[in-house]
Design a protein around this motif. Structure first.
Motif, PDB file in Angstrom:
ATOM      1  N   GLY A 108       0.835  -1.359   0.101  1.00  0.00           N
ATOM      2  CA  GLY A 108       0.072  -0.038   0.143  1.00  0.00           C
ATOM      3  C   GLY A 108       0.706   1.250  -0.054  1.00  0.00           C
ATOM      4  N   THR A 109       2.017   1.188   0.339  1.00  0.00           N
ATOM      5  CA  THR A 109       3.252   2.360   0.543  1.00  0.00           C
ATOM      6  C   THR A 109       4.388   1.815  -0.090  1.00  0.00           C
ATOM      7  N   PHE A 110       4.810   2.972  -1.005  1.00  0.00           N
ATOM      8  CA  PHE A 110       6.107   2.854  -1.704  1.00  0.00           C
ATOM      9  C   PHE A 110       6.978   3.571  -0.995  1.00  0.00           C
ATOM     10  N   CYS A 111       8.114   3.264  -0.293  1.00  0.00           N
ATOM     11  CA  CYS A 111       8.857   3.930   0.509  1.00  0.00           C
ATOM     12  C   CYS A 111      10.352   4.298  -0.428  1.00  0.00           C
ATOM     13  N   MET A 112      10.539   5.588  -0.743  1.00  0.00           N
ATOM     14  CA  MET A 112      11.711   5.648  -1.506  1.00  0.00           C
ATOM     15  C   MET A 112      12.866   6.446  -0.151  1.00  0.00           C
ATOM     16  N   VAL A 134       5.549   8.094 -10.454  1.00  0.00           N
ATOM     17  CA  VAL A 134       5.324   6.841  -9.593  1.00  0.00           C
ATOM     18  C   VAL A 134       3.930   7.002  -9.261  1.00  0.00           C
ATOM     19  N   LYS A 135       3.612   8.263  -8.735  1.00  0.00           N
ATOM     20  CA  LYS A 135       2.123   8.484  -8.192  1.00  0.00           C
ATOM     21  C   LYS A 135       1.095   8.513  -9.565  1.00  0.00           C
ATOM     22  N   ALA A 136       1.822   8.965 -10.687  1.00  0.00           N
ATOM     23  CA  ALA A 136       0.898   8.844 -11.901  1.00  0.00           C
ATOM     24  C   ALA A 136       0.631   7.546 -12.209  1.00  0.00           C
ATOM     25  N   GLN A 137       1.266   6.436 -11.872  1.00  0.00           N
ATOM     26  CA  GLN A 137       1.213   5.168 -12.571  1.00  0.00           C
ATOM     27  C   GLN A 137       0.710   4.029 -11.730  1.00  0.00           C
ATOM     28  N   TYR A 138       0.956   4.271 -10.178  1.00  0.00           N
ATOM     29  CA  TYR A 138       0.438   3.364  -9.535  1.00  0.00           C
ATOM     30  C   TYR A 138      -0.262   3.911  -8.058  1.00  0.00           C
ATOM     31  N   PRO A 139      -1.412   3.130  -7.855  1.00  0.00           N
ATOM     32  CA  PRO A 139      -2.380   3.452  -7.075  1.00  0.00           C
ATOM     33  C   PRO A 139      -1.514   3.078  -5.333  1.00  0.00           C
ATOM     34  N   MET A 140      -0.640   3.800  -5.046  1.00  0.00           N
ATOM     35  CA  MET A 140       0.006   3.673  -3.968  1.00  0.00           C
ATOM     36  C   MET A 140       0.599   4.910  -3.101  1.00  0.00           C
ATOM     37  N   LYS A 141       0.587   4.847  -1.923  1.00  0.00           N
ATOM     38  CA  LYS A 141       1.125   5.855  -1.108  1.00  0.00           C
ATOM     39  C   LYS A 141       2.538   5.911  -1.470  1.00  0.00           C
ATOM     40  N   ASP A 163       3.079  11.315   0.274  1.00  0.00           N
ATOM     41  CA  ASP A 163       1.826  11.215   1.507  1.00  0.00           C
ATOM     42  C   ASP A 163       2.587  11.238   2.674  1.00  0.00           C
ATOM     43  N   ARG A 164       3.677  10.794   3.111  1.00  0.00           N
ATOM     44  CA  ARG A 164       4.330  10.666   4.404  1.00  0.00           C
ATOM     45  C   ARG A 164       5.779  10.784   4.095  1.00  0.00           C
ATOM     46  N   PHE A 321      -4.788 -13.315   9.910  1.00  0.00           N
ATOM     47  CA  PHE A 321      -4.740 -11.915   9.309  1.00  0.00           C
ATOM     48  C   PHE A 321      -5.066 -11.726   7.978  1.00  0.00           C
ATOM     49  N   VAL A 322      -5.406 -10.737   7.505  1.00  0.00           N
ATOM     50  CA  VAL A 322      -5.560 -10.501   6.221  1.00  0.00           C
ATOM     51  C   VAL A 322      -5.116  -9.164   5.764  1.00  0.00           C
ATOM     52  N   LEU A 323      -4.938  -8.985   4.474  1.00  0.00           N
ATOM     53  CA  LEU A 323      -4.005  -8.044   3.927  1.00  0.00           C
ATOM     54  C   LEU A 323      -4.692  -6.677   3.744  1.00  0.00           C
ATOM     55  N   GLU A 324      -4.095  -5.703   4.061  1.00  0.00           N
ATOM     56  CA  GLU A 324      -5.005  -4.085   3.864  1.00  0.00           C
ATOM     57  C   GLU A 324      -4.744  -3.610   2.523  1.00  0.00           C
ATOM     58  N   ALA A 325      -5.748  -3.212   1.853  1.00  0.00           N
ATOM     59  CA  ALA A 325      -5.489  -2.517   0.326  1.00  0.00           C
ATOM     60  C   ALA A 325      -5.172  -1.304   0.656  1.00  0.00           C
ATOM     61  N   PRO A 326      -4.529  -0.382  -0.209  1.00  0.00           N
ATOM     62  CA  PRO A 326      -4.143   0.807  -0.236  1.00  0.00           C
ATOM     63  C   PRO A 326      -5.194   1.851   0.257  1.00  0.00           C
ATOM     64  N   ASP A 327      -6.578   1.530  -0.162  1.00  0.00           N
ATOM     65  CA  ASP A 327      -7.702   2.320   0.464  1.00  0.00           C
ATOM     66  C   ASP A 327      -8.121   1.997   1.920  1.00  0.00           C
ATOM     67  N   GLY A 328      -7.475   1.104   2.651  1.00  0.00           N
ATOM     68  CA  GLY A 328      -7.696   0.877   4.104  1.00  0.00           C
ATOM     69  C   GLY A 328      -8.863  -0.256   3.980  1.00  0.00           C
ATOM     70  N   SER A 329      -9.385  -0.723   2.900  1.00  0.00           N
ATOM     71  CA  SER A 329     -10.353  -2.055   2.839  1.00  0.00           C
ATOM     72  C   SER A 329      -9.518  -3.387   3.083  1.00  0.00           C
TER      73      SER A 329
END
Length: 345
Positions: A108-112, A134-141, A163-164, A321-329
């Motif tokens: 959900g988050t791409f850390c550079m 990156v932001k234009a191509q992928y739906p990640m924070k 975002d962070r 446990f379950v994985l969380e999508a980038p939108d929090g769902s």
């Protein structure tokens, strides 16, 4: 000494109350027979805020080595003789390839991350361009870790789509000079405050196992609470040959779990991430860490490898446990089966 009522500590944490220093010490020094009860209490707090979801972050070392700082734990510092790859800021195609892998691995988050004290203006401008791509191509924070920053730089990062911002305190203020002498603890606090002032989400944590005392562990958590950071990566020292701390990091998996419990009780609503060193220090007890933490890095770290992504997905699934999508769902489908179909390890 009689063990405290761990559930009572959980109740205090859920009520927003600060547990006492004495109780914090008891969390860290409790016998192994109390560990499952501690994890149960920590999980009550974790579940209240995060249910049984696990967030995934992907880390890219976009610029490696060549750093003028003397952080004693770091293989990229000027005093390290560790055999690592050293390179300037990656070209766009390599960064985008890493972002594609992060997306494939359901991060959900791409850390550079770039090495160095603080980014020079040409490098900073290139980072901004990479963020936009990156932001234009992928739906990640996107989380950026660029060293010391001021508020103007933080505002420019926000405008580009970051975002962070991550900037770890690393250790307690009283222990900082034993870890690094080329910048101060207050330099690090100043960067976190600049990020907050710019309206960005804050990410700041520490590295445990560097020879710190129990009071240092508690003080680090309290400093993060005082700064009200949003995301807290908890790294466990990887003793890398060629660094001054190669002979440290003698934690047991149970000690690591108690530290995770303490951070959850002191930082109840924060995203707590088991970061670098979990494979080295938690070892076979990694799944138990998820009862206190709600986030992990998937893939490799800065200069050291992580375990296979499929092993992480199996660990998360097997522990319930379950994985969380980038939108929090909750992420739908079978992520493990998807990776296996793509032959991705």
């Amino acid at each position: 000494m009689t063990a405290p009522d761990w559930n009572q500590l959980a109740d205090q944490s859920l009520a927003g109350e600060l547990i006492s220093r004495e109780a914090a010490h008891q969390v860290l020094s409790a016998p192994d027979t109390e560990l499952l009860a501690q994890l149960h209490a920590a999980y009550r707090v974790r579940h209240h805020y995060w249910q049984n979801r696990v967030r995934l972050h992907f880390l890219l070392n976009a610029q490696s080595g060549l750093c003028p700082e003397d952080c004693h734990y770091c293989s990229q510092s000027k005093i390290s003789t560790a055999e690592i790859d050293k390179y300037p800021l990656m070209a766009k195609d390599r960064v985008l390839a890493a972002a594609e892998r992060a997306h494939t691995l359901k991060a959900g988050t791409f850390c550079m991350v770039i090495s160095g004290r603080s980014p020079a203006e040409p490098t900073f401008n290139r980072v901004l361009d990479l963020v936009r791509e990156v932001k234009a191509q992928y739906p990640m924070k996107i989380c950026a870790c660029l060293g010391l920053l001021d508020e103007d730089q933080a505002q420019r990062l926000a405008a580009a789509g970051v975002d962070r911002v991550n900037h770890n305190l690393n250790t307690a203020e009283a222990n900082h000079e034993n870890i690094c002498t080329t910048h101060t603890f207050q330099d690090r606090v100043g960067t976190v405050e600049a990020v907050k002032a710019a309206g960005l989400t804050t990410c700041s944590g520490g590295i445990l196992g560097m020879g710190e005392s129990a009071d240092d562990v508690i003080d680090l958590a309290l400093s993060l609470r005082q700064l009200d950071v949003t995301s807290v990566p908890m790294n466990f020292l990887i003793p890398i040959p060629g660094t001054p701390f190669v002979d440290r990091g003698d934690l047991t998996p149970r000690q690591c779990l108690r530290m995770l419990c303490l951070f959850r009780l002191l930082l109840p609503s924060q995203e707590i991430r088991i970061a670098g060193g979990r494979e080295v220090q938690l070892r076979s007890l990694q799944p138990l860490g998820l009862y206190a933490a709600n986030s992990i890095f998937i893939g490799d770290y800065l200069t050291t490898p992580g375990q296979a992504a499929t092993a992480d997905f199996e660990m998360i699934r097997d522990a319930g446990f379950v994985l969380e999508a980038p939108d929090g769902s909750v992420l739908q489908g079978d992520p493990l089966a998807e990776l296996q179909a793509l032959a991705i390890a």
